[in-house]
Design an enzyme around this catalytic site. Structure first.
Site, PDB file in Angstrom:
ATOM      1  CG  ASP A  43       3.004 -38.197   9.622  1.00 52.47           C
ATOM      2  OD1 ASP A  43       2.877 -39.120   8.798  1.00 52.47           O
ATOM      3  OD2 ASP A  43       2.037 -37.540  10.068  1.00 52.47           O
ATOM      4  CE1 TYR A  48      -2.572 -33.794   9.681  1.00 50.97           C
ATOM      5  CE2 TYR A  48      -0.201 -34.103   9.848  1.00 50.97           C
ATOM      6  CZ  TYR A  48      -1.473 -34.591   9.992  1.00 50.97           C
ATOM      7  OH  TYR A  48      -1.657 -35.874  10.440  1.00 50.97           O
ATOM      8  CE  LYS A  73      -0.638 -38.777   7.796  1.00 49.99           C
ATOM      9  NZ  LYS A  73       0.029 -37.553   8.272  1.00 49.99           N
ATOM     10  CG  HIS A 106      -5.176 -37.749   5.950  1.00 45.95           C
ATOM     11  ND1 HIS A 106      -4.715 -36.456   6.041  1.00 45.95           N
ATOM     12  CD2 HIS A 106      -5.186 -38.201   7.225  1.00 45.95           C
ATOM     13  CE1 HIS A 106      -4.467 -36.157   7.297  1.00 45.95           C
ATOM     14  NE2 HIS A 106      -4.747 -37.201   8.036  1.00 45.95           N
TER      15      HIS A 106
END
Length: 287
Positions: A43, A48, A73, A106
């Site tokens: 994931d 990120y 996401k 998200h």
């Protein structure tokens, strides 16, 4: 034993490996270690900043792409049809993949940050974005679509627009089980995934959890992850050490009694990140 299957029939491997901040110190090495130990469900998210490292690790593993289940996401600020399509194309380019197995919106909004207009503009923006994600699904850019950090009223807002969300990824751990949202999702055939299943370490010294970990002869971390499974929530633990990577997979040879599950469910709030989809971020809660 614990099957998590999306409404389109695609199975999600369990447990998953969360990559949030996992590549900060050691780059892609923790992902390579996780692959070696048997993880196939990873994931990540555009925000990120580690989609490239994940893609490189998948290639370096030499394991066929079809053996992996990859989630990424779309950031809340990337909503709207044009931005959403740019978002998925950017993620696929960074990952070096032709498709992702699951694509999530998200947050329903920027959760009260300084750039959040704090009005109802999210309502139509979510609808437009969800329609775009349905188009991505139809085009084969993604094998499944879902959301993250959505509460029931956010989910209701996009009901009836193409496919219903197949997954809702929410904060879930002892001390913050979001009972109403989990029950809503389960009753509507939406798989629930739990981020921060250890409360980012904030619940690891909780007296009840320490008592139960001693009773079952396991670590508090394993207790938390097993609790998630028994609540029907697919946990997304992250780890950087090989020991923790191994431990987080060892969840299937013990069971928490229903009495003890109930005790955990009744814990006062603990370990909450302070993140909420409709309010500005607050200080994290320990216990």
């Amino acid at each position: 034993m614990f099957d998590f299957v999306m409404s389109n029939g695609i199975k999600l491997p369990c447990p998953a490996f969360g990559t949030y901040k996992s590549t900060v110190e050691k780059g892609k090495q923790p992902i390579l270690d996780a692959i070696e130990k048997g993880y196939r469900h990873f994931d990540t998210a555009s925000v990120y900043g580690n989609e490239t490292e994940l893609g490189e690790a998948i290639k370096e593993s030499g394991i066929p792409r079809s053996d992996f289940f990859i989630t990424t996401k779309l950031w809340a600020a990337e909503q709207g049809r044009e931005k959403a399509f740019a978002g998925i194309k950017g993620s696929l380019e960074r990952l070096g993949l032709e498709y992702v197995d699951l694509y999530l919106l998200h947050w329903p909004r920027l959760n009260g940050s300084k750039s959040d207009p704090l009005d109802d503009s999210w309502v139509e923006l979510n609808k437009e974005t969800w329609q775009a994600m349905n188009e991505m699904y139809q085009q084969g850019l993604v094998k499944g679509i879902g959301v993250s950090n959505f509460l029931p009223h956010h989910l209701e807002n996009i009901q009836g627009i193409g496919e219903k969300p197949m997954v809702n990824q929410i904060e879930f751990h002892p001390g913050y089980i979001q009972k109403e949202t989990v029950e809503y999702c389960h009753s509507h055939g939406i798989v629930v995934e739990g981020w921060s299943p250890l409360g980012r370490g904030r619940v690891l010294k909780h007296p009840l959890l320490l008592e139960l970990s001693s009773k079952y002869g396991i670590s508090v971390a394993r207790l938390c992850l097993r609790f998630s499974l028994q609540m029907g929530v697919l946990p997304l633990p992250k780890a950087s050490s090989v020991h923790r990577i191994n431990e987080n997979m060892d969840l299937f040879n013990f069971e928490i009694s229903q009495e003890d599950v109930k005790r955990i469910c009744e814990m006062p709030m603990a370990g909450w990140s302070g993140e909420h989809p409709d309010r500005p971020r607050q200080d994290a809660v320990y216990f």
